[in-house]
Enzyme design. Structure first.
Site, short mmCIF file in Angstrom:
data_model
loop_
_atom_site.label_atom_id
_atom_site.label_comp_id
_atom_site.label_asym_id
_atom_site.label_seq_id
_atom_site.Cartn_x
_atom_site.Cartn_y
_atom_site.Cartn_z
N HIS A 45 0.87 -1.17 0.00
CA HIS A 45 0.00 0.00 0.00
C HIS A 45 0.92 1.23 0.00
O HIS A 45 2.02 1.18 0.57
CB HIS A 45 -0.84 -0.06 1.28
CG HIS A 45 -1.91 0.97 1.40
ND1 HIS A 45 -1.65 2.26 1.80
CD2 HIS A 45 -3.24 0.91 1.20
CE1 HIS A 45 -2.78 2.94 1.84
NE2 HIS A 45 -3.76 2.15 1.48
N GLN A 80 -4.28 -5.32 7.12
CA GLN A 80 -5.26 -6.29 6.59
C GLN A 80 -5.13 -7.67 7.21
O GLN A 80 -5.83 -8.60 6.79
CB GLN A 80 -5.12 -6.40 5.06
CG GLN A 80 -5.34 -5.11 4.30
CD GLN A 80 -6.72 -4.49 4.52
OE1 GLN A 80 -7.65 -5.11 5.03
NE2 GLN A 80 -6.86 -3.24 4.13
N LYS A 87 -10.51 -0.57 10.77
CA LYS A 87 -10.70 -1.75 9.90
C LYS A 87 -11.06 -2.99 10.72
O LYS A 87 -11.18 -4.08 10.19
CB LYS A 87 -9.42 -2.02 9.11
CG LYS A 87 -9.07 -0.93 8.09
CD LYS A 87 -7.90 -1.36 7.25
CE LYS A 87 -7.22 -0.23 6.52
NZ LYS A 87 -7.98 0.32 5.40
N CYS A 122 -4.84 2.47 -3.60
CA CYS A 122 -3.57 2.97 -3.03
C CYS A 122 -2.43 1.98 -3.24
O CYS A 122 -1.55 1.84 -2.38
CB CYS A 122 -3.70 3.32 -1.55
SG CYS A 122 -4.92 4.57 -1.23
N1 7TS Z 1 -1.75 -0.78 4.71
C1 7TS Z 1 -2.64 -1.55 4.08
C2 7TS Z 1 -2.25 -2.93 3.67
C3 7TS Z 1 -3.93 -1.07 3.83
O1 7TS Z 1 -4.81 -1.85 3.19
C4 7TS Z 1 -4.27 0.24 4.24
C5 7TS Z 1 -5.60 0.84 3.93
C6 7TS Z 1 -3.30 0.99 4.93
C7 7TS Z 1 -2.05 0.45 5.14
C8 7TS Z 1 -3.59 2.37 5.43
O2 7TS Z 1 -4.55 2.32 6.43
P1 7TS Z 1 -5.08 3.69 7.08
O3 7TS Z 1 -6.07 3.26 8.09
O4 7TS Z 1 -3.88 4.35 7.67
O5 7TS Z 1 -5.67 4.48 5.96
N2 7TS Z 1 -6.23 0.30 2.81
C9 7TS Z 1 -7.33 0.78 2.20
C10 7TS Z 1 -7.88 0.16 1.08
O6 7TS Z 1 -7.44 -0.86 0.59
N3 7TS Z 1 -8.97 0.85 0.70
O7 7TS Z 1 -9.13 1.90 1.50
C11 7TS Z 1 -8.10 1.88 2.44
#
Ligand code: 7TS
Length: 417
Positions: free
Chosen positions: A131, A211, A234, A374
């Site tokens: 990501h 995830q 999440k 992303c």
């Molecule tokens: N790493 C992974 C593997 C992710 O899927 C996400 C968010 C993040 C980091 C960042 O998370 P945040 O809570 O700091 O934003 N992924 C996604 C997605 O796949 N669709 O929307 C957010």
């Protein structure tokens, strides 16, 4: 039927669905089918209640007042830290730092620790399935320090290409920063083996658990992760609260990321000294209500059991892979084996743009995400600018996948040339 925490036989499906008020909503007269938990999960009433209750009854800032309310806040906040420590198998609650989200945790590690240990010419190893949040902080530090970035590639079926590791061994990377589960391919990476590999080379492993932690049992000691990050939103928790786990001896050596209130031990007009762990990394008023609500989300997941959560999603993924592969013109990305795949399925359909798929599914009350999620470099490698993505969590069942499949069949017919 499923035994609840008191050992009673309950209809788990009914019990779970009743806890998520949003799932009772209709979209354009259709039942809401939420298949975008990879972006953010829905919240059970127990988590929503904690937020309301806390602000209504106990609200006051943490670690400041010596009056009853403030003691209650501080106790609840620190209790939540303890729950998180247990949930991920950490040894010491000082290893749990509250942040805003996984992104902030990763920036903190790259900025504070990366800038302390990375030197000119050092090698940082990432993977092509990261990501952007686990890509850009490392790229920035590499640019500043004139270090080199390398990427582990993927095989045709969307697994890491581990045959490249021999070449990377020679470079003796200082850091391997890697996602546990890909938010596009669903691939579950062999973190334990990779931790051993990088440790034998004298390097460190940073694990992006955004995830994995919400969806499967994760034990930092078993993995031997030096760092693990994840986001509360999440995993049934509210937005604005995230976690950074780090091994005590590393965090203890690290300089703080943000400086200001609450993270100091003493400040004079000339100098300052830092507070102890974990507060050294929690400058300013933290999102204590978010942290407390995340504690409730963890109670909810623990009541189900993370083995149940993992097996439930694995069953759904198997079911969905079989169903979706029957839809003409569909291409699925990532492993087709449910053994090393989380509850995430990205796909494209011949002659239909992923945004059109998402818009048409929305007409049937089905929420999926479309775009690059992303992970643009990964999409470049897959050879598509965007994919459509359905993802599952504890409140999804086979009937949601049946509805998705039926809608996709309709879309295929609409666009068939
Ligand atoms: N790493 C992974 C593997 C992710 O899927 C996400 C968010 C993040 C980091 C960042 O998370 P945040 O809570 O700091 O934003 N992924 C996604 C997605 O796949 N669709 O929307 C957010």
């Amino acid at each position: 039927m499923y035994p609840d925490v008191w050992g009673r036989e309950i209809d788990i499906k009914k019990e779970i669905l009743k806890d998520f008020p949003i799932l009772g909503r209709k979209i354009g007269g259709k039942r809401l089918i939420y298949l975008d938990s990879t972006a953010t999960s829905q919240k059970p009433i127990q988590v929503l209640d904690v937020i309301y209750e806390f602000y209504s009854r106990s609200n006051s800032n943490v670690h400041r007042g010596i009056y009853k309310l403030s003691e209650e806040s501080t106790e609840a906040y620190e209790k939540s830290r303890e729950k998180i420590k247990k949930f991920i198998g950490a040894r010491d609650k000082r290893e749990i730092i509250f942040t805003r989200n996984a992104t902030e945790s990763l920036n903190l590690i790259a900025y504070s620790w990366g800038s302390q240990i990375i030197r000119k010419g050092d090698n940082i190893l990432l993977t092509v399935m990261e990501h952007h949040s686990n890509l850009l902080p490392w790229r920035r530090i590499a640019r500043e320090k004139k270090a080199n970035i390398h990427y582990i590639g993927i095989t045709k079926d969307g697994r890491l290409d581990l045959s490249e590791l021999d070449n990377y061994s020679k470079l003796e990377p200082k850091i391997l920063a890697i996602t546990h589960v890909s938010n596009v391919l669903g691939t579950i990476n062999p973190i334990k083996d990779l931790a051993k590999w990088i440790h034998d080379l004298g390097g460190f492993i940073v694990v992006d658990g955004a995830q994995s932690v919400p969806h499967m049992p994760v034990d930092v000691n078993d993995l031997d992760a030096d760092f693990l990050v994840f986001s509360g939103h999440k995993m049934l928790g509210p937005t604005g609260i995230g976690v950074l786990y780090g091994k005590f001896e590393i965090l203890d050596e690290m300089e703080p990321f943000l400086v200001g209130g609450e993270m100091i031990s003493r400040v004079t007009l000339k100098d300052e000294s830092w507070n102890e762990l974990p507060w050294k990394f929690e400058a300013g008023t933290p999102n204590y209500v978010g942290a407390i609500a995340l504690g409730m989300a963890i109670d909810y997941l623990n009541a189900l059991g993370m083995d149940w959560v993992y097996n439930h999603e694995r069953r759904l993924v198997r079911y969905a892979l079989d169903k979706l592969l029957d839809v003409p013109g569909i291409k699925i990305y990532g492993p087709l084996d449910d053994r090393d795949r989380g509850g995430i399925i990205s796909f494209t359909m011949d002659n239909v743009h992923p945004h059109d798929i998402a818009t048409l599914l929305d007409e049937d009350g089905i929420c999926i995400r479309s775009g690059h999620h992303c992970a643009q470099p990964l999409h470049d490698i897959l050879g598509v600018p965007a994919t459509a993505r359905a993802s599952f969590y504890i409140y999804n069942w086979e009937e949601d996948i049946d509805a998705l499949t039926a809608s996709l069949m309709k879309i295929h017919k609409l666009f068939a040339i």
